[in-house]
Motif scaffolding. Sequence first.
Motif, PDB file in Angstrom:
ATOM      1  N   UNK A  50      72.151  -7.865   1.040  1.00 25.46           N
ATOM      2  CA  UNK A  50      72.252  -7.049  -0.171  1.00 25.46           C
ATOM      3  C   UNK A  50      72.803  -5.666   0.171  1.00 25.46           C
ATOM      4  N   UNK A  51      73.364  -4.996  -0.827  1.00 25.65           N
ATOM      5  CA  UNK A  51      73.877  -3.646  -0.629  1.00 25.65           C
ATOM      6  C   UNK A  51      72.767  -2.700  -0.166  1.00 25.65           C
ATOM      7  N   UNK A  52      71.569  -2.902  -0.663  1.00 22.34           N
ATOM      8  CA  UNK A  52      70.431  -2.080  -0.229  1.00 22.34           C
ATOM      9  C   UNK A  52      70.162  -2.256   1.266  1.00 22.34           C
ATOM     10  N   UNK A  53      70.350  -3.466   1.788  1.00 20.93           N
ATOM     11  CA  UNK A  53      70.170  -3.723   3.222  1.00 20.93           C
ATOM     12  C   UNK A  53      71.214  -2.963   4.031  1.00 20.93           C
ATOM     13  N   UNK A  54      72.431  -2.933   3.519  1.00 22.12           N
ATOM     14  CA  UNK A  54      73.521  -2.228   4.188  1.00 22.12           C
ATOM     15  C   UNK A  54      73.231  -0.736   4.252  1.00 22.12           C
ATOM     16  N   UNK A  55      72.832  -0.178   3.113  1.00 20.30           N
ATOM     17  CA  UNK A  55      72.496   1.250   3.076  1.00 20.30           C
ATOM     18  C   UNK A  55      71.355   1.567   4.027  1.00 20.30           C
ATOM     19  N   UNK A  56      70.341   0.708   4.052  1.00 17.51           N
ATOM     20  CA  UNK A  56      69.193   0.943   4.933  1.00 17.51           C
ATOM     21  C   UNK A  56      69.598   0.874   6.401  1.00 17.51           C
ATOM     22  N   UNK A  57      70.455  -0.057   6.768  1.00 20.89           N
ATOM     23  CA  UNK A  57      70.914  -0.177   8.153  1.00 20.89           C
ATOM     24  C   UNK A  57      71.653   1.084   8.595  1.00 20.89           C
ATOM     25  N   UNK A  58      72.453   1.651   7.700  1.00 21.93           N
ATOM     26  CA  UNK A  58      73.176   2.883   8.009  1.00 21.93           C
ATOM     27  C   UNK A  58      72.202   4.052   8.128  1.00 21.93           C
ATOM     28  N   UNK A  59      71.263   4.136   7.207  1.00 23.49           N
ATOM     29  CA  UNK A  59      70.268   5.203   7.250  1.00 23.49           C
ATOM     30  C   UNK A  59      69.394   5.109   8.499  1.00 23.49           C
ATOM     31  N   UNK A  60      69.106   3.901   8.924  1.00 27.89           N
ATOM     32  CA  UNK A  60      68.290   3.712  10.132  1.00 27.89           C
ATOM     33  C   UNK A  60      68.979   4.262  11.377  1.00 27.89           C
ATOM     34  N   UNK A  61      70.286   4.404  11.327  1.00 22.88           N
ATOM     35  CA  UNK A  61      71.043   4.991  12.440  1.00 22.88           C
ATOM     36  C   UNK A  61      71.116   6.509  12.349  1.00 22.88           C
ATOM     37  N   UNK A  62      70.514   7.076  11.292  1.00 22.19           N
ATOM     38  CA  UNK A  62      70.448   8.525  11.175  1.00 22.19           C
ATOM     39  C   UNK A  62      71.503   9.167  10.293  1.00 22.19           C
ATOM     40  N   UNK A  63      72.193   8.365   9.494  1.00 20.96           N
ATOM     41  CA  UNK A  63      73.227   8.884   8.614  1.00 20.96           C
ATOM     42  C   UNK A  63      72.728   8.886   7.170  1.00 20.96           C
TER      43      UNK A  63
END
Length: 67
Positions: A50-63
Motif C-alpha cells: 500500500x502507499x501507506x507502507x511506502x511512506x512508512x518505509x521512507x520515514x523509517x529511514x529518517x526522511x
Amino acid sequence: MQEATVKVQGMSCRSCVRAIEGALDSIGAEGRVSFEQGTVDVQHDEAKVKLADIKQAIQNKGYNVVA
C-alpha cells in the motif's frame, strides 16, 4: 502495477538515494529517487504494498514524506 510520486524532504546525496531505494526494495516496491526534485517515483503492486507502507518505509529511514 500502480505508480505514484511521493514528495520527500531531507534527501541531499547519492547515499540518500540508495537508502530510500533499498527501503522500497525490501517491502516489494521499486523506486526512482530524484533528490534534486525531492521526489520518489514508485511502482508497486497495490494488492501487496500500500502507499501507506511506502511512506512508512521512507520515514523509517529518517526522511520526511510530504502529504
